[in-house]
Design an enzyme around this catalytic site. Sequence first.
Site, short mmCIF file in Angstrom:
data_model
loop_
_atom_site.label_atom_id
_atom_site.label_comp_id
_atom_site.label_asym_id
_atom_site.label_seq_id
_atom_site.Cartn_x
_atom_site.Cartn_y
_atom_site.Cartn_z
N ASP A 144 20.44 9.26 -25.74
CA ASP A 144 19.54 9.76 -26.79
C ASP A 144 19.12 11.18 -26.47
O ASP A 144 19.12 11.58 -25.30
CB ASP A 144 18.25 8.93 -26.84
CG ASP A 144 18.52 7.46 -27.00
OD1 ASP A 144 19.52 7.11 -27.64
OD2 ASP A 144 17.72 6.68 -26.45
N1 URA Z 1 19.43 3.28 -23.42
C1 URA Z 1 18.57 3.99 -24.19
O1 URA Z 1 17.62 3.45 -24.72
N2 URA Z 1 18.82 5.28 -24.37
C2 URA Z 1 19.84 5.92 -23.80
O2 URA Z 1 20.01 7.12 -24.00
C3 URA Z 1 20.71 5.18 -23.00
C4 URA Z 1 20.48 3.85 -22.82
#
Ligand code: URA
Length: 261
Positions: A144
């Site tokens: 993310d």
């Molecule tokens: N899990 C998440 O919530 N975000 C990420 O970026 C990777 C794994």
Amino acid sequence: MWWRRWSTACASIRRPTPVPDQRRPEKPLWEQWADQSAALPQGERLQKVLAGRGWGSRRVCEELIDAGRVTVNGEVARLGRRVDPDVDVVEVDGAPVGVKPGLVHYLLNKPAGVVTTAKDTHGRPTVVDLVPAEPRVFPVGRLDAETEGLLLLTNDGELANRVAHPRHGVEKEYLAVVRGHLNGGALRRLREGVDLDDGRTAPAKVSQPEPGMLRITIHEGRNRQVRRMCEAVGHPVERLIRVRIGPLRDGALAPGEWREL
Ligand code: URA
């Protein structure tokens, strides 16, 4: 008599008794063995593996094999040989083919605020802006925008699929700073599987090295999975950092830094 005519006709079409072919001596034992192993259904054809690793078209790779330039586990390979790319050591002219020519692999420490895409429609900085522009690479899986930590970028589609596809079970380990600290019940739920709107999560490795700090290892690659898991047990994530992808760790890379693998 019909039977006399019948047996005469049969005699005229009867095949001659096969005589041993004097001009073709029996193949040496090692060649017979190689033929047998080439016929085994398991493994991938060597020319396919070489072609997939950038050594040229399958035809070109067949020529490399034919010319005796390819060895498998130290022995000259014959056309039709099958290999297990994870186990067998394949070399061309003595050079291991594990590292594929023309292919690059970068391990990036992604900073927060950078998006995991090749081009962002909102003009935000992307992970590909942080690594060399040529040859063009793409991110393997995604983090993310607010998640930090290790991300692979490559132009190697085969490797990307191995790392990202849940079928291969490559572990990804995260450190999560969460709101509040978790009791035993919440930790157990995270470990055993949490019901999310896209189904129950697979068992995860979870520990709480200090209150409100989790070390979580998962092998699925669902969207925002760690954030949703923690939210589901009542402890939303405040900061998330990926610290390992399979065997790859690197505590020395500063945010925004990368190294070639
Ligand atoms: N899990 C998440 O919530 N975000 C990420 O970026 C990777 C794994």
